[in-house]
Design a protein around this motif. Sequence first.
Motif, mmCIF file in Angstrom:
data_model
loop_
_atom_site.group_PDB
_atom_site.id
_atom_site.type_symbol
_atom_site.label_atom_id
_atom_site.label_comp_id
_atom_site.label_asym_id
_atom_site.label_seq_id
_atom_site.Cartn_x
_atom_site.Cartn_y
_atom_site.Cartn_z
ATOM 1 N N LEU A 180 55.729 41.891 54.380
ATOM 2 C CA LEU A 180 55.436 42.441 55.163
ATOM 3 C C LEU A 180 54.104 43.265 55.352
ATOM 4 O O LEU A 180 53.241 44.022 54.844
ATOM 5 C CB LEU A 180 55.870 44.230 54.766
ATOM 6 C CG LEU A 180 56.214 45.722 55.317
ATOM 7 C CD1 LEU A 180 56.750 45.690 56.735
ATOM 8 C CD2 LEU A 180 56.266 46.896 54.166
ATOM 9 N N ARG A 182 51.669 45.830 57.495
ATOM 10 C CA ARG A 182 51.314 47.707 58.127
ATOM 11 C C ARG A 182 50.261 47.733 58.539
ATOM 12 O O ARG A 182 49.023 47.268 57.685
ATOM 13 C CB ARG A 182 51.801 48.192 56.541
ATOM 14 C CG ARG A 182 51.778 50.111 57.432
ATOM 15 C CD ARG A 182 51.805 50.937 55.663
ATOM 16 N NE ARG A 182 51.014 51.795 56.318
ATOM 17 C CZ ARG A 182 51.736 53.102 55.465
ATOM 18 N NH1 ARG A 182 51.946 52.652 53.966
ATOM 19 N NH2 ARG A 182 51.112 54.150 55.672
ATOM 20 N N SER A 293 56.373 43.901 60.594
ATOM 21 C CA SER A 293 55.328 44.393 60.672
ATOM 22 C C SER A 293 55.993 46.265 61.307
ATOM 23 O O SER A 293 57.220 45.938 61.500
ATOM 24 C CB SER A 293 54.604 43.978 61.505
ATOM 25 O OG SER A 293 55.225 44.720 63.031
ATOM 26 N N TRP A 299 57.754 53.816 52.942
ATOM 27 C CA TRP A 299 58.282 55.353 52.201
ATOM 28 C C TRP A 299 58.452 56.293 52.278
ATOM 29 O O TRP A 299 59.524 56.900 51.744
ATOM 30 C CB TRP A 299 56.863 55.481 50.855
ATOM 31 C CG TRP A 299 56.368 54.033 50.467
ATOM 32 C CD1 TRP A 299 55.825 53.309 50.024
ATOM 33 C CD2 TRP A 299 57.313 53.572 48.532
ATOM 34 N NE1 TRP A 299 55.404 51.889 49.114
ATOM 35 C CE2 TRP A 299 56.671 52.806 48.601
ATOM 36 C CE3 TRP A 299 58.635 54.020 48.997
ATOM 37 C CZ2 TRP A 299 57.490 51.686 47.239
ATOM 38 C CZ3 TRP A 299 59.317 53.004 47.044
ATOM 39 C CH2 TRP A 299 58.417 52.017 46.765
ATOM 40 N N HIS A 312 64.147 47.843 51.963
ATOM 41 C CA HIS A 312 62.780 48.342 51.766
ATOM 42 C C HIS A 312 61.968 47.912 50.857
ATOM 43 O O HIS A 312 60.838 46.825 51.518
ATOM 44 C CB HIS A 312 61.906 49.785 51.793
ATOM 45 C CG HIS A 312 60.949 49.638 51.917
ATOM 46 N ND1 HIS A 312 60.330 50.933 51.101
ATOM 47 C CD2 HIS A 312 59.447 48.942 51.625
ATOM 48 C CE1 HIS A 312 58.790 50.831 50.669
ATOM 49 N NE2 HIS A 312 58.724 50.184 51.510
ATOM 50 N N TYR A 313 62.320 47.134 49.924
ATOM 51 C CA TYR A 313 61.795 46.483 48.405
ATOM 52 C C TYR A 313 62.157 44.711 48.764
ATOM 53 O O TYR A 313 61.105 44.203 48.282
ATOM 54 C CB TYR A 313 62.591 46.391 47.374
ATOM 55 C CG TYR A 313 62.715 47.714 46.111
ATOM 56 C CD1 TYR A 313 61.532 48.434 45.967
ATOM 57 C CD2 TYR A 313 63.085 49.158 46.240
ATOM 58 C CE1 TYR A 313 60.867 49.404 45.496
ATOM 59 C CE2 TYR A 313 62.937 49.783 45.815
ATOM 60 C CZ TYR A 313 61.992 50.332 45.308
ATOM 61 O OH TYR A 313 61.357 51.648 44.872
ATOM 62 N N ARG A 316 59.431 43.898 51.508
ATOM 63 C CA ARG A 316 57.841 43.634 50.209
ATOM 64 C C ARG A 316 57.619 42.959 49.624
ATOM 65 O O ARG A 316 56.493 43.359 48.789
ATOM 66 C CB ARG A 316 57.505 45.653 50.685
ATOM 67 C CG ARG A 316 58.642 45.821 49.888
ATOM 68 C CD ARG A 316 57.922 47.742 49.398
ATOM 69 N NE ARG A 316 56.818 47.775 49.119
ATOM 70 C CZ ARG A 316 56.613 47.548 47.775
ATOM 71 N NH1 ARG A 316 56.543 47.974 47.193
ATOM 72 N NH2 ARG A 316 54.622 48.305 47.783
ATOM 73 N N THR A 317 58.418 42.125 49.742
ATOM 74 C CA THR A 317 57.729 40.380 48.469
ATOM 75 C C THR A 317 56.454 40.673 48.379
ATOM 76 O O THR A 317 55.873 40.737 47.676
ATOM 77 C CB THR A 317 58.643 39.173 48.672
ATOM 78 O OG1 THR A 317 60.020 39.793 48.819
ATOM 79 C CG2 THR A 317 58.430 38.900 47.748
ATOM 80 N N HIS A 318 55.928 41.144 49.588
ATOM 81 C CA HIS A 318 54.756 39.663 49.982
ATOM 82 C C HIS A 318 54.490 41.650 50.791
ATOM 83 O O HIS A 318 55.187 42.009 51.463
ATOM 84 C CB HIS A 318 54.411 38.964 50.415
ATOM 85 C CG HIS A 318 54.435 38.124 49.433
ATOM 86 N ND1 HIS A 318 54.208 37.612 48.215
ATOM 87 C CD2 HIS A 318 56.043 36.881 49.629
ATOM 88 C CE1 HIS A 318 54.458 36.933 47.337
ATOM 89 N NE2 HIS A 318 55.085 36.193 48.398
ATOM 90 N N ARG A 319 53.076 42.102 49.817
ATOM 91 C CA ARG A 319 52.686 43.299 51.628
ATOM 92 C C ARG A 319 51.138 43.308 51.761
ATOM 93 O O ARG A 319 50.359 42.674 51.046
ATOM 94 C CB ARG A 319 52.864 44.767 50.831
ATOM 95 C CG ARG A 319 52.077 45.902 51.995
ATOM 96 C CD ARG A 319 52.899 47.153 50.924
ATOM 97 N NE ARG A 319 52.208 47.609 50.098
ATOM 98 C CZ ARG A 319 52.482 48.492 49.200
ATOM 99 N NH1 ARG A 319 53.126 48.894 48.834
ATOM 100 N NH2 ARG A 319 51.482 48.070 47.916
#
Length: 470
Positions: A180, A182, A293, A299, A312-313, A316-319
Amino acid sequence: MTKRRYPSDPILVIDDEEAILLSVDTILQLAGMNNVLTCSDSRQAMAIMKQRPPSVVLLDLNMPHVDGEAILEQITTQDQHIPIIIITGRIDAETAVECMKSGAFDYIVRPVDENRLIASVKKSLQYGELRQENQALKEQLRGSSLKYPEAFESIITNSPKMLHLFNYVESIAKTSEPVLVRGETGTGKELIARAIHHISGNEGEFVAINVAGLDDNVFSDTLFGHVKGAFTGADSERPGLIERAAKGTLFLDEIGDLNPSSQIKLLRLLQEKEYMPLGQDTNRTSSARIITSTHVDLWELQQKELFRQDLHYRLRTHRIILPPLRERKEDLGVLVDHFIQCAAKTLKKKCPRIHEELMILLETYSFPGNIRELQAMVFDAMAQNDNGILSLGVFRNHITRTKLDKTRHHTSDKKHGIPITFADPLPTIKQATRMLVEEAMHRAGNNQSTAATLLGISQQALSKRLKNLE
């Protein structure tokens, strides 16, 4: 003991009069600049430059054989980054100004004033040293600290923050887990996604799509495809993007705007690696790596029940969080330089010199549109540019318009105002004016022109206020 030569690359003085060469050489030597080359025959100038590339060139305009304007054109064609100082008689001042439009760094009118000469040469050397420092940082960032520097070639930066981020990208790129990314609009989220794909070594394609505004049917058809007869008009089978990205990367931009029904289907794809084309009742397996992205805080959307917690979880394993341009202003110089070169190539123009006040002005701006906004500003300035110095006016006008639009937005919204916190008791008008003017001058590095732009008033009005505050 050999005395250290300064600057490391010589200062080249080109003039047909030996007396002038001796005078300039003496002035520079006494000022501590002991690496000076002189050339009295303009026909030899380019050969000398080829043999020993100079840090600065001092160039006479009126010379026999090859005049200064012709040499100026040759130098700027071969290396537009070498600062060139024109030396001319008073009657040629108008011509000297034209030379500056053609790429000269500065000009000095004869008889040569020692202080003026020294100041101009030192300023030119500082300009060159800054360019070399930026280039060295860029090479360091691209090379020694990274295993795959070529993956980040499209991301222009000297920022330590970005270097740390690149190292993280390299560490997670070869996994198959979702990523993910951001960041605000214009920060380069897709460029990071492409870098991940490059480093991953996946043999398949990099496929990108913006999912904002797609309803569930369009999302499903676009990603998963359909079989023949799935709906009216489906005359043949059409594979979706997930199939096109097989053994590659599927990049879903603006994932925060995905509608709830589509979120369920994406969750199944992530968990089970399976999907179902429209009109088919059996699952197919996906081998694509998913990168998403967003410019919003997932959140917050999750708390408002606009985004699924389980999805969402999984995403976002890698953020990766990209910093906005206002938090990496050390990149302004290298970005402006890069965008000028790109615009010059597109518009078929010579690269102009950057006005010394431009960086001060840009450092006071918050860049709500980030790098994309800066790129647009530079391209607009280049399109309107017709001389050797990039105009400040285009940048000032853009910043002023943006601030006015922001002010109108705040004042038109009854729930919001311009965010100012007042002390108790309230300051007087004179006290408030003093604080505002002093803060603007501080942010602008005591540059009145830039401070006036910050305050939304003319430079003359600011000058008057400063006198009243004395």
